[in-house]
Motif scaffolding. Structure first.
Motif, PDB file in Angstrom:
ATOM      1  N   UNK A 146       0.850  -1.188   0.000  1.00 17.15           N
ATOM      2  CA  UNK A 146       0.000   0.000   0.000  1.00 17.15           C
ATOM      3  C   UNK A 146       0.890   1.243   0.000  1.00 17.15           C
ATOM      4  N   UNK A 147       0.386   2.288  -0.643  1.00 22.52           N
ATOM      5  CA  UNK A 147       1.115   3.557  -0.758  1.00 22.52           C
ATOM      6  C   UNK A 147       0.696   4.495   0.366  1.00 22.52           C
ATOM      7  N   UNK A 148       1.667   5.225   0.870  1.00 21.21           N
ATOM      8  CA  UNK A 148       1.424   6.190   1.954  1.00 21.21           C
ATOM      9  C   UNK A 148       2.034   7.523   1.543  1.00 21.21           C
ATOM     10  N   UNK A 149       1.276   8.603   1.750  1.00 26.49           N
ATOM     11  CA  UNK A 149       1.835   9.946   1.568  1.00 26.49           C
ATOM     12  C   UNK A 149       1.294  10.836   2.661  1.00 26.49           C
ATOM     13  N   UNK A 150       2.214  11.398   3.441  1.00 26.37           N
ATOM     14  CA  UNK A 150       1.854  12.289   4.547  1.00 26.37           C
ATOM     15  C   UNK A 150       2.739  13.534   4.480  1.00 26.37           C
TER      16      UNK A 150
END
Length: 209
Positions: A146-150
């Motif tokens: 899964x991709x995460x962007x914060x």
């Protein structure tokens, strides 16, 4: 018998006129040579037809004996270490059980995503997205990427990464990209990464397309 006379007769013979039917009249040395030749050929034939196959069987038996002795020694060594191997197997099974407990089931993946979201919020990060990819089925397990962007401050992002790494379920982090956030005066950073968690593949699961 005079050897010199017999040798003289042998040398004086006309070899082109020898007749096997008159072999009784040949010189004694010639008869002796013929007898030795016949005896040698007979012994060679007997060895070739009788002894040679047995010699080959003997070599094969010796080779098999060496192999069986080696196998016996190997199995004897394994038998001597049987108790130790059982203890090692029990330790490995215990470790395997602990690792399996750290792998989420399919139903627990959404709650794992919630835990990652809570970790971002608790570290005062803005979540752009946490987006699941299609699962990848391996031989013994299923990989869920899964991709995460914060977005947030450097130290907050570092705390977030440490929190994700210390979750009870196994989550590995890959392809981390850290960039300054536009319009934030260099105080805000954007973190993009690929994360993966894993679960055991059930025997009746079909492979992911």
């Amino acid at each position: 018998m005079n050897v010199k006379d017999e040798w003289r007769r042998l040398r004086a013979m006309d070899w082109g006129e020898l007749d096997i039917k008159e072999s009784g009249g040949w010189p004694f040395l010639l008869q002796l040579i013929c007898c030795l030749l016949v005896l040698g050929l007979t012994l060679a034939g007997m060895y070739w037809y009788l002894a040679a196959p047995k010699a080959e069987e003997l070599d094969q038996a010796r080779t098999e004996e060496v192999r069986m002795i080696r196998d016996y020694q190997s199995k004897a060594a394994q038998a001597a270490r049987l108790d130790v191997m059982r203890e090692e197997m029990a330790v490995l099974e215990e470790r395997m059980g602990l690792l399996k407990e750290m792998l989420p089931t399919g139903a627990e993946v959404p709650s794992l995503i919630d835990n990652i979201s809570e970790a971002a919020i608790s570290n005062q990060l803005s979540i752009d997205f946490i987006r699941l990819r299609s699962p990848v089925t391996q031989e013994f397990y299923v990989e869920q990427p899964f991709d995460i962007r914060v977005r947030g401050g450097y130290h907050r992002i570092a705390e977030f990464l440490a929190t994700v790494a210390s979750l009870p379920r196994i989550v590995t982090q890959h392809d981390l990209t850290l960039e300054p956030q536009e319009g934030a005066g260099g105080q805000q950073l954007q973190l993009s990464m690929l994360a993966r968690t894993y679960r055991y593949r059930q025997s009746d699961e079909e492979e992911a397309p």
